[in-house]
Write an enzyme that holds these catalytic residues in place. Structure first.
Site, PDB file in Angstrom:
ATOM      1  N   HIS A   1      -7.403  -5.179  -1.814  1.00 56.33           N
ATOM      2  CA  HIS A   1      -6.179  -4.441  -1.520  1.00 56.33           C
ATOM      3  C   HIS A   1      -5.255  -5.249  -0.605  1.00 56.33           C
ATOM      4  O   HIS A   1      -5.685  -5.779   0.423  1.00 56.33           O
ATOM      5  CB  HIS A   1      -6.566  -3.126  -0.849  1.00 56.33           C
ATOM      6  CG  HIS A   1      -5.450  -2.172  -0.626  1.00 56.33           C
ATOM      7  ND1 HIS A   1      -4.716  -1.635  -1.658  1.00 56.33           N
ATOM      8  CD2 HIS A   1      -4.945  -1.628   0.518  1.00 56.33           C
ATOM      9  CE1 HIS A   1      -3.815  -0.808  -1.164  1.00 56.33           C
ATOM     10  NE2 HIS A   1      -3.920  -0.793   0.145  1.00 56.33           N
TER      11      HIS A   1
ATOM     12  N   GLU B   1      -9.947  -3.424  -6.170  1.00 56.78           N
ATOM     13  CA  GLU B   1      -9.458  -2.353  -5.314  1.00 56.78           C
ATOM     14  C   GLU B   1      -9.415  -1.028  -6.070  1.00 56.78           C
ATOM     15  O   GLU B   1      -9.119  -0.989  -7.271  1.00 56.78           O
ATOM     16  CB  GLU B   1      -8.103  -2.685  -4.715  1.00 56.78           C
ATOM     17  CG  GLU B   1      -6.989  -3.053  -5.660  1.00 56.78           C
ATOM     18  CD  GLU B   1      -5.678  -3.241  -4.891  1.00 56.78           C
ATOM     19  OE1 GLU B   1      -5.258  -2.279  -4.226  1.00 56.78           O
ATOM     20  OE2 GLU B   1      -5.102  -4.331  -4.956  1.00 56.78           O
TER      21      GLU B   1
ATOM     22  N   SER C   1       0.836  -1.201   0.000  1.00 51.10           N
ATOM     23  CA  SER C   1       0.000   0.000   0.000  1.00 51.10           C
ATOM     24  C   SER C   1       0.876   1.259   0.000  1.00 51.10           C
ATOM     25  O   SER C   1       1.702   1.427  -0.894  1.00 51.10           O
ATOM     26  CB  SER C   1      -0.963  -0.041   1.186  1.00 51.10           C
ATOM     27  OG  SER C   1      -1.971   0.957   1.059  1.00 51.10           O
TER      28      SER C   1
END
Length: 401
Positions: free
Chosen positions: A366, A336, A242
């Site tokens: 995600h 996502e 991320s």
């Protein structure tokens, strides 16, 4: 987060005797052939993750997790039989095995139950994340030690039985305002295990208390310290999930611009690489994404950028000059809102003549690699990443040896 308990059925290989069953007080057990089926109500996703990691820590083979949808008074029927492992390669949309599809649906439901409220602030989100991660104990063979490199706090992560010939410099996710190096040690250790490497996970300073460029400065300081300690750049790979994926790319760009030798490769999981939120998927994937949305991300962008231009290359690497960077593996799920961050980052890298692999797994959320106990695709993706990193580290050894 949802408050209603959810009924789960969990299949494990083998028979669990009375002693082992004491580890699962919320469940009743039933023997079916050579398997044990655990059925019980759990209050939230954190409790489920705690059970799954307890299963893993006991060395049990998890076969399947089912979130039982019918009301409790209905006849639920037996768990679906058949092997649970089927995602050894990226699945095609057509012909995807039914087990994998059910796993994806179960994980989606769990994540929607545990998603942050849209109107929640930083402190509430930090509290909710701590609750979730605290229910996920590390495997017994993973050791985490606090240390400091370049004046920055880090977590040193090792796995018993793995001779660390290399170093994974890891950056955790959390949109630059959440998480820490220690709560992400489980996923980081999975990368280190597959790369035959020790992991140094950077506990970089978080916004809003420490906005940009604090995280970027901390990341570069740790990388410089590794080089100063005598670690060859060819023995280092970067990895991150991320925001940590975006920070890994920013660190490569920053190191290049400071004239430092670059590592052998980088592995990026669902990189958060465009804080202008300009990717089309931020809107087109809103319903498919169980965790993130424009409404959740926008306040955290402001926390991190603190008045700086969000399109700066070290904030949003999709806009950076990526020329001269080492090989990149970018993995992302099709469910996502940051899908386009990964796609556009790969395009930017390819346009700069960087060796890049874009690995899109359909139907997963995600940073899906974090859900190995629930999702076959997670383990398969980490295995592919391990092969990629091992090949680049070995290749660098041949060139420099």
């Amino acid at each position: 987060m949802g408050d209603d308990p959810v009924l789960y059925q969990i299949r494990v290989d083998g028979h669990l005797g009375p002693i082992l069953m004491t580890a699962f007080p919320a469940f009743v057990s039933e023997q079916q052939g050579g398997e044990t089926v655990l059925t019980g109500l759990l209050p939230d996703a954190a409790a489920l993750f705690g059970v799954l990691f307890e299963i893993e820590s006991l060395g049990l083979d998890l076969l399947e997790v089912r979130r039982v949808r019918p009301p409790l008074h209905q006849d639920l029927g037996p768990p679906r039989a058949g092997p649970a492992k089927c995602a050894t390669e990226p699945s095609a949309i057509e012909g995807r095995c039914s087990v994998s599809t059910e796993q994806q649906e179960t994980l989606d439901a769990i994540l929607r139950q545990s998603a942050f409220p849209v109107d929640s602030g930083v402190e509430e989100q930090r509290r909710l994340l701590r609750e979730l991660t605290s229910a996920q104990p590390l495997p017994a063979e993973v050791t985490v030690e606090s240390a400091e490199l370049g004046g920055v706090a880090v977590a040193g992560i090792t796995v018993d039985g793995v001779e660390p010939r290399h170093v994974v410099l890891y950056f955790h996710g959390g949109v630059y305002v959440l998480g820490d190096a220690f709560s992400s040690a489980g996923l980081a250790s999975q990368v280190g295990r597959r790369a035959d490497a020790k992991v140094v996970s950077v506990d970089y300073r978080l916004a809003p208390e420490h906005p940009y460029p604090a995280a970027v400065d901390d990341a570069l300081a740790v990388y410089e310290a590794l080089l100063e300690d005598g670690v060859a750049p060819s023995d280092i790979v970067l990895a991150g999930d991320s925001a940590g994926g975006g920070l890994a790319v920013a660190t490569l760009v920053n190191a290049r611009d400071h004239g430092l030798p670059l590592p052998a490769a980088a592995y990026l999981m669902s990189p958060y690489a465009d804080l202008t939120l300009a990717g089309a998927s931020i809107d087109t994937k809103r319903k498919a994404d169980p965790l993130l949305s424009r409404e959740l991300l926008e306040p955290r962008v402001t926390d991190y950028t603190a008045g700086q231009d969000a399109s700066l290359g070290l904030i949003s690497p999709v806009f950076a000059d990526l020329s001269g960077l080492p090989p990149l593996l970018i993995q992302v799920g099709s469910h996502e809102v940051l899908l386009d961050d990964a796609v556009r980052l790969a395009q930017q890298a390819a346009g700069a003549d960087v060796e890049v692999i874009l690995d899109v797994t359909p139907g997963v959320p995600h940073v899906f690699q974090a859900y190995g106990p629930l999702l076959d695709e997670a383990t398969a993706a980490l295995d592919r990443a391990g092969q990629f990193l091992a090949a680049r580290l070995t290749g660098a050894e041949r060139v420099t040896g």
